[in-house]
Every structure is written in structure tokens, then in C-alpha cells.
Design a protein around this motif. Sequence first.
Motif, PDB file in Angstrom:
ATOM      1  N   GLU A  77      35.164  55.523  72.543  1.00  0.00           N
ATOM      2  CA  GLU A  77      34.544  54.203  72.563  1.00  0.00           C
ATOM      3  C   GLU A  77      33.035  54.359  72.481  1.00  0.00           C
ATOM      4  O   GLU A  77      32.451  55.250  73.099  1.00  0.00           O
ATOM      5  CB  GLU A  77      34.936  53.467  73.849  1.00  0.00           C
ATOM      6  CG  GLU A  77      36.408  53.127  73.905  1.00  0.00           C
ATOM      7  CD  GLU A  77      36.999  53.414  75.266  1.00  0.00           C
ATOM      8  OE1 GLU A  77      36.235  53.567  76.230  1.00  0.00           O
ATOM      9  OE2 GLU A  77      38.223  53.515  75.345  1.00  0.00           O
ATOM     10  N   ASP A  78      32.426  53.514  71.702  1.00  0.00           N
ATOM     11  CA  ASP A  78      30.970  53.554  71.562  1.00  0.00           C
ATOM     12  C   ASP A  78      30.318  53.099  72.863  1.00  0.00           C
ATOM     13  O   ASP A  78      30.630  52.033  73.397  1.00  0.00           O
ATOM     14  CB  ASP A  78      30.505  52.647  70.422  1.00  0.00           C
ATOM     15  CG  ASP A  78      30.902  53.195  69.067  1.00  0.00           C
ATOM     16  OD1 ASP A  78      31.069  54.431  68.958  1.00  0.00           O
ATOM     17  OD2 ASP A  78      31.042  52.400  68.123  1.00  0.00           O
ATOM     18  N   GLN A  79      29.431  53.943  73.346  1.00  0.00           N
ATOM     19  CA  GLN A  79      28.681  53.588  74.544  1.00  0.00           C
ATOM     20  C   GLN A  79      27.240  53.332  74.121  1.00  0.00           C
ATOM     21  O   GLN A  79      26.674  54.085  73.340  1.00  0.00           O
ATOM     22  CB  GLN A  79      28.734  54.725  75.568  1.00  0.00           C
ATOM     23  CG  GLN A  79      30.127  55.010  76.059  1.00  0.00           C
ATOM     24  CD  GLN A  79      30.143  56.205  77.005  1.00  0.00           C
ATOM     25  OE1 GLN A  79      29.151  56.878  77.187  1.00  0.00           O
ATOM     26  NE2 GLN A  79      31.297  56.441  77.602  1.00  0.00           N
ATOM     27  N   LYS A  80      26.684  52.287  74.630  1.00  0.00           N
ATOM     28  CA  LYS A  80      25.296  51.949  74.310  1.00  0.00           C
ATOM     29  C   LYS A  80      24.383  52.780  75.197  1.00  0.00           C
ATOM     30  O   LYS A  80      24.216  52.509  76.380  1.00  0.00           O
ATOM     31  CB  LYS A  80      25.032  50.453  74.520  1.00  0.00           C
ATOM     32  CG  LYS A  80      25.919  49.568  73.689  1.00  0.00           C
ATOM     33  CD  LYS A  80      25.657  49.764  72.213  1.00  0.00           C
ATOM     34  CE  LYS A  80      26.556  48.865  71.390  1.00  0.00           C
ATOM     35  NZ  LYS A  80      26.617  49.235  70.016  1.00  0.00           N
ATOM     36  N   ARG A  81      23.843  53.841  74.611  1.00  0.00           N
ATOM     37  CA  ARG A  81      22.929  54.706  75.346  1.00  0.00           C
ATOM     38  C   ARG A  81      21.703  54.931  74.477  1.00  0.00           C
ATOM     39  O   ARG A  81      21.773  54.881  73.257  1.00  0.00           O
ATOM     40  CB  ARG A  81      23.581  56.059  75.665  1.00  0.00           C
ATOM     41  CG  ARG A  81      24.828  55.913  76.525  1.00  0.00           C
ATOM     42  CD  ARG A  81      25.394  57.244  76.932  1.00  0.00           C
ATOM     43  NE  ARG A  81      25.858  57.958  75.742  1.00  0.00           N
ATOM     44  CZ  ARG A  81      26.379  59.171  75.753  1.00  0.00           C
ATOM     45  NH1 ARG A  81      26.503  59.820  76.889  1.00  0.00           N
ATOM     46  NH2 ARG A  81      26.778  59.745  74.658  1.00  0.00           N
ATOM     47  N   ASP A  82      20.599  55.214  75.110  1.00  0.00           N
ATOM     48  CA  ASP A  82      19.356  55.475  74.393  1.00  0.00           C
ATOM     49  C   ASP A  82      19.194  56.994  74.263  1.00  0.00           C
ATOM     50  O   ASP A  82      18.501  57.621  75.057  1.00  0.00           O
ATOM     51  CB  ASP A  82      18.182  54.844  75.152  1.00  0.00           C
ATOM     52  CG  ASP A  82      16.899  54.923  74.355  1.00  0.00           C
ATOM     53  OD1 ASP A  82      16.968  55.114  73.129  1.00  0.00           O
ATOM     54  OD2 ASP A  82      15.825  54.796  74.970  1.00  0.00           O
ATOM     55  N   LEU A  83      19.877  57.583  73.257  1.00  0.00           N
ATOM     56  CA  LEU A  83      19.842  59.028  73.067  1.00  0.00           C
ATOM     57  C   LEU A  83      18.591  59.438  72.300  1.00  0.00           C
ATOM     58  O   LEU A  83      18.260  58.840  71.277  1.00  0.00           O
ATOM     59  CB  LEU A  83      21.081  59.494  72.291  1.00  0.00           C
ATOM     60  CG  LEU A  83      22.419  59.314  72.991  1.00  0.00           C
ATOM     61  CD1 LEU A  83      23.558  59.677  72.052  1.00  0.00           C
ATOM     62  CD2 LEU A  83      22.483  60.181  74.235  1.00  0.00           C
ATOM     63  N   LEU A  84      17.903  60.434  72.778  1.00  0.00           N
ATOM     64  CA  LEU A  84      16.765  60.999  72.053  1.00  0.00           C
ATOM     65  C   LEU A  84      17.235  62.001  71.012  1.00  0.00           C
ATOM     66  O   LEU A  84      16.601  62.175  69.979  1.00  0.00           O
ATOM     67  CB  LEU A  84      15.802  61.669  73.035  1.00  0.00           C
ATOM     68  CG  LEU A  84      15.216  60.734  74.096  1.00  0.00           C
ATOM     69  CD1 LEU A  84      14.322  61.511  75.035  1.00  0.00           C
ATOM     70  CD2 LEU A  84      14.458  59.598  73.432  1.00  0.00           C
ATOM     71  N   TYR A  85      18.348  62.666  71.299  1.00  0.00           N
ATOM     72  CA  TYR A  85      18.955  63.585  70.334  1.00  0.00           C
ATOM     73  C   TYR A  85      20.466  63.485  70.493  1.00  0.00           C
ATOM     74  O   TYR A  85      20.981  63.522  71.613  1.00  0.00           O
ATOM     75  CB  TYR A  85      18.505  65.031  70.588  1.00  0.00           C
ATOM     76  CG  TYR A  85      19.223  66.025  69.710  1.00  0.00           C
ATOM     77  CD1 TYR A  85      18.883  66.165  68.375  1.00  0.00           C
ATOM     78  CD2 TYR A  85      20.261  66.804  70.211  1.00  0.00           C
ATOM     79  CE1 TYR A  85      19.556  67.053  67.561  1.00  0.00           C
ATOM     80  CE2 TYR A  85      20.939  67.697  69.403  1.00  0.00           C
ATOM     81  CZ  TYR A  85      20.572  67.818  68.080  1.00  0.00           C
ATOM     82  OH  TYR A  85      21.241  68.704  67.265  1.00  0.00           O
ATOM     83  N   HIS A  86      21.167  63.335  69.396  1.00  0.00           N
ATOM     84  CA  HIS A  86      22.623  63.180  69.429  1.00  0.00           C
ATOM     85  C   HIS A  86      23.261  64.425  68.805  1.00  0.00           C
ATOM     86  O   HIS A  86      23.347  64.558  67.590  1.00  0.00           O
ATOM     87  CB  HIS A  86      23.043  61.922  68.654  1.00  0.00           C
ATOM     88  CG  HIS A  86      24.507  61.639  68.722  1.00  0.00           C
ATOM     89  ND1 HIS A  86      25.127  61.254  69.882  1.00  0.00           N
ATOM     90  CD2 HIS A  86      25.471  61.688  67.786  1.00  0.00           C
ATOM     91  CE1 HIS A  86      26.410  61.070  69.645  1.00  0.00           C
ATOM     92  NE2 HIS A  86      26.647  61.334  68.375  1.00  0.00           N
ATOM     93  N   GLY A  87      23.714  65.374  69.638  1.00  0.00           N
ATOM     94  CA  GLY A  87      24.299  66.617  69.149  1.00  0.00           C
ATOM     95  C   GLY A  87      25.768  66.763  69.480  1.00  0.00           C
ATOM     96  O   GLY A  87      26.466  67.552  68.863  1.00  0.00           O
ATOM     97  N   ILE A  88      26.251  66.014  70.451  1.00  0.00           N
ATOM     98  CA  ILE A  88      27.666  66.090  70.820  1.00  0.00           C
ATOM     99  C   ILE A  88      28.402  65.006  70.049  1.00  0.00           C
ATOM    100  O   ILE A  88      28.102  63.825  70.163  1.00  0.00           O
ATOM    101  CB  ILE A  88      27.853  65.880  72.339  1.00  0.00           C
ATOM    102  CG1 ILE A  88      27.128  66.979  73.110  1.00  0.00           C
ATOM    103  CG2 ILE A  88      29.337  65.867  72.684  1.00  0.00           C
ATOM    104  CD1 ILE A  88      27.143  66.775  74.600  1.00  0.00           C
TER     105      ILE A  88
END
Length: 150
Positions: A77-88
Motif C-alpha cells: 500500500e502506498d504510504q504518504k511519506r516525505d522520502l529524501l531518497y527512495h532505495g527500498i
Amino acid sequence: MTNYDFAPFWRSSIGFDRLFDLVNSAPRGNEDAFPMYDIERVGDDRYQITLALAGYSPDNVSVTAEQNVLTVEGRKEDQKRDLLYHGISGRSFKRQFNLADHVQVTGANFDNGLLRIGLLREVPEANKPQKIEISSSRRSNVEQLTSKAA
């Protein structure tokens, strides 16, 4: 996609339809490699498939065995997060494994981000190789003499 011409083999083989279908549908080099997995032999007739599913929980993953095909599906499920880098990777996936005849799934275990699926190959007694006695159709000399005398 490349399809192979198995016409020469069809003339001299019987019952290999599934094998030819597997070769034609084998994964190509450009297909998605997610999730990463290992296939391990853990005994003479025992195998284990291990899938790396970091960030997934057992509730997000389903394992289904149906007619020589093992399917592992994951939904995230899409979680609304403020990711600075998305590697996983957190995307949905569907991975299928073709199983040989008489291979059964014995169980699945999810631990520390690894999904382990146990497999067992049990060949029924009726399908195991059998010793066939060879008899001689030639009659012995004694039988031939008694039949001529009669």
C-alpha cells in the motif's frame, strides 16, 4: 521474444508438450528481477525457495500452488511519506515458479524479511521405475519334442 521450432522433436517424442511450452515461456534476460530469490536443494527430494521481501509483512504476501505452478504475489500500500531518497522497493509483484510433476509445497515461513517456501518431491510408487522380466518366446527342445510326438 524468440520462439523455438520444435517440429523435429515432435516427430520423435511423445508427452513432452509441457517441456516445450516451458522452454518457450522461459524468462528472458530483460524481465524484471524483483524480488530477488534463491532456489536451494536441502535434501535428496527437498527444495527451498527463499525470496528477499524487505519491507513486506506476511499480510501483504500470498503464496498459491496450482497445477505445477507456484505463485508468490505481494501488494504494497502506498504510504504518504516525505522520502529524501527512495532505495527500498515497495511495489507490487508477482513471481511464478514452474514445478515438476509430483512436487508439493510443504509450507511457507516469513522471518526477518525473507520468505522461505519448502518443497518436497514425492513420486508415487506406481510412477517409480519397475523391473520388467523378459521371457523367452522360444520353446525348449523338450517341449518341441513332446509336441511333435503327440
